[in-house]
Design a protein around this motif. Structure first.
Motif, PDB file in Angstrom:
ATOM      1  N   LYS A  98      25.268   4.414 -10.194  1.00  0.00           N
ATOM      2  CA  LYS A  98      23.907   4.300 -10.710  1.00  0.00           C
ATOM      3  C   LYS A  98      23.911   3.631 -12.090  1.00  0.00           C
ATOM      4  CE  LYS A  98      19.719   6.950 -11.334  1.00  0.00           C
ATOM      5  NZ  LYS A  98      19.019   8.176 -11.027  1.00  0.00           N
ATOM      6  N   GLU A  99      24.848   4.022 -12.933  1.00  0.00           N
ATOM      7  CA  GLU A  99      24.956   3.404 -14.264  1.00  0.00           C
ATOM      8  C   GLU A  99      25.328   1.925 -14.147  1.00  0.00           C
ATOM      9  OE1 GLU A  99      27.741   5.801 -16.388  1.00  0.00           O
ATOM     10  OE2 GLU A  99      26.334   7.472 -16.581  1.00  0.00           O
ATOM     11  N   TRP A 100      26.224   1.598 -13.212  1.00  0.00           N
ATOM     12  CA  TRP A 100      26.628   0.210 -13.004  1.00  0.00           C
ATOM     13  C   TRP A 100      25.432  -0.634 -12.579  1.00  0.00           C
ATOM     14  CZ3 TRP A 100      26.687  -2.893  -8.633  1.00  0.00           C
ATOM     15  CH2 TRP A 100      27.342  -4.113  -8.787  1.00  0.00           C
ATOM     16  N   ARG A 101      24.630  -0.096 -11.640  1.00  0.00           N
ATOM     17  CA  ARG A 101      23.443  -0.814 -11.177  1.00  0.00           C
ATOM     18  C   ARG A 101      22.461  -1.050 -12.318  1.00  0.00           C
ATOM     19  NH1 ARG A 101      22.050   2.771  -6.240  1.00  0.00           N
ATOM     20  NH2 ARG A 101      23.724   2.264  -4.853  1.00  0.00           N
ATOM     21  N   LYS A 102      22.286  -0.030 -13.154  1.00  0.00           N
ATOM     22  CA  LYS A 102      21.359  -0.167 -14.283  1.00  0.00           C
ATOM     23  C   LYS A 102      21.831  -1.245 -15.248  1.00  0.00           C
ATOM     24  CE  LYS A 102      19.085   2.564 -17.835  1.00  0.00           C
ATOM     25  NZ  LYS A 102      18.979   3.884 -18.475  1.00  0.00           N
ATOM     26  N   LYS A 103      23.132  -1.251 -15.566  1.00  0.00           N
ATOM     27  CA  LYS A 103      23.677  -2.273 -16.466  1.00  0.00           C
ATOM     28  C   LYS A 103      23.577  -3.659 -15.838  1.00  0.00           C
ATOM     29  CE  LYS A 103      26.936   0.779 -18.788  1.00  0.00           C
ATOM     30  NZ  LYS A 103      28.346   1.132 -18.971  1.00  0.00           N
ATOM     31  N   ASN A 104      23.850  -3.743 -14.559  1.00  0.00           N
ATOM     32  CA  ASN A 104      23.776  -5.019 -13.851  1.00  0.00           C
ATOM     33  C   ASN A 104      22.350  -5.564 -13.849  1.00  0.00           C
ATOM     34  OD1 ASN A 104      24.911  -7.152 -12.397  1.00  0.00           O
ATOM     35  ND2 ASN A 104      24.380  -6.202 -10.444  1.00  0.00           N
ATOM     36  N   ARG A 105      21.388  -4.671 -13.619  1.00  0.00           N
ATOM     37  CA  ARG A 105      19.981  -5.069 -13.624  1.00  0.00           C
ATOM     38  C   ARG A 105      19.574  -5.609 -14.997  1.00  0.00           C
ATOM     39  NH1 ARG A 105      17.893  -0.275 -12.009  1.00  0.00           N
ATOM     40  NH2 ARG A 105      18.681  -0.569  -9.923  1.00  0.00           N
ATOM     41  N   GLU A 106      20.022  -4.926 -16.048  1.00  0.00           N
ATOM     42  CA  GLU A 106      19.715  -5.382 -17.410  1.00  0.00           C
ATOM     43  C   GLU A 106      20.363  -6.741 -17.693  1.00  0.00           C
ATOM     44  OE1 GLU A 106      17.641  -4.166 -19.703  1.00  0.00           O
ATOM     45  OE2 GLU A 106      17.032  -2.739 -18.157  1.00  0.00           O
TER      46      GLU A 106
END
Length: 118
Positions: A98-106
């Motif tokens: 979930k954290e990886w997805r959030k960073k990737n989205r940013e």
């Protein structure tokens, strides 16, 4: 209909659909966890109440609310943020994803912004 309500993906889609409206007549169907009420009463809709506006089938009828004990236990935790956070903390792999997805989205948003500046 009851078997269909017990599928997590079906319930999540109903929640997303219900949240898209500012005023929803079927809000009690996906009740918030009891705060001021006693612990035995989980939903805000009495059993047998027609949930107007919750029908998703073309030729279907609006469903009726069931007694709280007929719904699965995980349903009452879906809208409880603390329970979801505890569940996420218990699974480090899911939390990392979930954290990886959030960073990737940013990162994607930032890259798109920089492209638009050219």
């Amino acid at each position: 209909m009851v078997k269909q309500l017990m599928r997590p993906s079906y319930t999540r889609s109903i929640i997303r659909w219900a949240r898209s409206f500012s005023t929803i007549p079927c809000r009690g169907f996906l009740a918030y966890p009891a705060r001021a009420r006693d612990a035995t009463e989980l939903s805000s809709t009495p059993a047998g109440t027609r949930l107007r506006g919750c029908n998703i089938l073309k030729n279907g009828q609006d469903p009726e609310a069931l007694p709280d004990n007929e719904y699965p236990d995980w349903l009452w935790e879906l809208l409880d943020e603390e329970a979801q956070k505890r569940k996420l903390d218990a699974d480090p792999e899911k939390k990392a994803r979930k954290e990886w997805r959030k960073k990737n989205r940013e990162r994607i948003k930032q890259a798109n912004f920089l492209k638009s500046m050219r």
